[in-house]
Design a protein around this motif. Sequence first.
Motif, PDB file in Angstrom:
ATOM      1  N   HIS A  89       0.869  -1.170   0.000  1.00 39.83           N
ATOM      2  CA  HIS A  89       0.000   0.000   0.000  1.00 39.83           C
ATOM      3  C   HIS A  89       0.905   1.219   0.000  1.00 39.83           C
ATOM      4  CE1 HIS A  89       0.929  -0.605   4.202  1.00 39.83           C
ATOM      5  NE2 HIS A  89       0.308   0.488   4.591  1.00 39.83           N
ATOM      6  N   HIS A  95       6.235   2.713   3.885  1.00 34.32           N
ATOM      7  CA  HIS A  95       6.404   1.493   3.089  1.00 34.32           C
ATOM      8  C   HIS A  95       6.962   1.789   1.703  1.00 34.32           C
ATOM      9  CE1 HIS A  95       4.005  -1.293   5.725  1.00 34.32           C
ATOM     10  NE2 HIS A  95       3.741  -0.096   6.241  1.00 34.32           N
ATOM     11  N   HIS A 138       1.365   3.988   1.863  1.00 36.97           N
ATOM     12  CA  HIS A 138       1.771   4.783   3.032  1.00 36.97           C
ATOM     13  C   HIS A 138       3.271   5.041   2.992  1.00 36.97           C
ATOM     14  CE1 HIS A 138      -1.988   3.561   5.610  1.00 36.97           C
ATOM     15  NE2 HIS A 138      -2.267   4.409   4.636  1.00 36.97           N
ATOM     16  N   ASP A 185       0.571  -4.116   6.913  1.00 31.58           N
ATOM     17  CA  ASP A 185       0.013  -3.416   8.068  1.00 31.58           C
ATOM     18  C   ASP A 185      -1.297  -4.017   8.572  1.00 31.58           C
ATOM     19  OD1 ASP A 185       2.081  -1.743   8.521  1.00 31.58           O
ATOM     20  OD2 ASP A 185       1.175   0.041   7.623  1.00 31.58           O
ATOM     21  N   HIS A 222      -7.126  -1.930   6.938  1.00 30.23           N
ATOM     22  CA  HIS A 222      -6.145  -0.866   7.173  1.00 30.23           C
ATOM     23  C   HIS A 222      -6.316   0.259   6.170  1.00 30.23           C
ATOM     24  CE1 HIS A 222      -2.420   1.024   8.350  1.00 30.23           C
ATOM     25  NE2 HIS A 222      -1.877   0.844   7.171  1.00 30.23           N
TER      26      HIS A 222
HETATM   27 ZN   LIG Z   1       0.034   1.505   6.479  1.00 31.68          ZN
END
Ligand SMILES: [Zn+2]
Length: 288
Positions: free
Chosen positions: A111, A116, A113, A219, A198
């Motif tokens: 994902h 990451h 974010h 996550d 998430h």
């Molecule tokens: Zn995350």
Amino acid sequence: MLKIDPFELHSVVTGTVRLDGGAMFGVVPKVLWEAVTDVDDSNRILLNTRTLLAVDRSQGRVVLVDTGCGAKWSQGKADRFAVRYDPQAVPNALASIGLFVDDVTDVVITHLHFDHNGGLTYWYDEPDGPTRSTYPKARHWVHQRQWEHANQPTVKDRASFVREDFAVLAEEGLLHMVEGHEPDPPFDGAAWFVSNGHTPCQLHPVFGTGSQRLMFIGDLVPTVAHLRLGWVMAYDLHPMTTIAERETVYRRCLEKGLLLAFPHDPKVGGVAIGGTVERPIVARSLPL
Ligand SMILES: [Zn+2]
């Protein structure tokens, strides 16, 4: 190194970050989570940023799952999260098994974010200047719905997305979009699991097709301390969905021996779990 045919698997620590302990444990009282974490004077807990490196030498496939915080940080922002990032961590891990950065064939973006994905791109000219992709020869796998969400996030989660981490991937034509809730396998020996608690359509690769398999849990369960079913992050958009998705994954672990690799655990790359779905425990740490 963990071998799960046809892959060799390594958990590479690219750096560390400190995030608010309250945000990381949601409604769990601090008196409980501070006993199992490293918390500093600013109430922040220590997290590793881990890249899972998966190599299938028979197919010439070299896969990276997530890339850490990257180096595109001003001092002020880096201090806010105590960001540490080693740009040589992945090149050194590759070199230790006889490979180079140019050998990376696939990058999986669980994902978008920032903790990451910062490592997907770098400033090639000057700080805050234009970016280029770190792995220009690799296919970059991301779920279509996560991509759309990251480009139009909600008020709740917009601080988690930094567009300069990923916008240039589209311009460079490197994106390979995954669609639907049961997507086709990406390549031989692997499959996808998609979660939505998430963030919309987080993409979890599952390596191995035989009796032994390993999922990068992302996550959905960032550390060992989050294994307990109800210990859900305040960052999650849909915490009850997270709990239901954890139940599904834990059942696979307990009934079929599925192994888990973590994105953020400060000590272990992955584990086999025992116990129950409601109260999973670490049965053993993996040699990742
Ligand atoms: Zn995350």
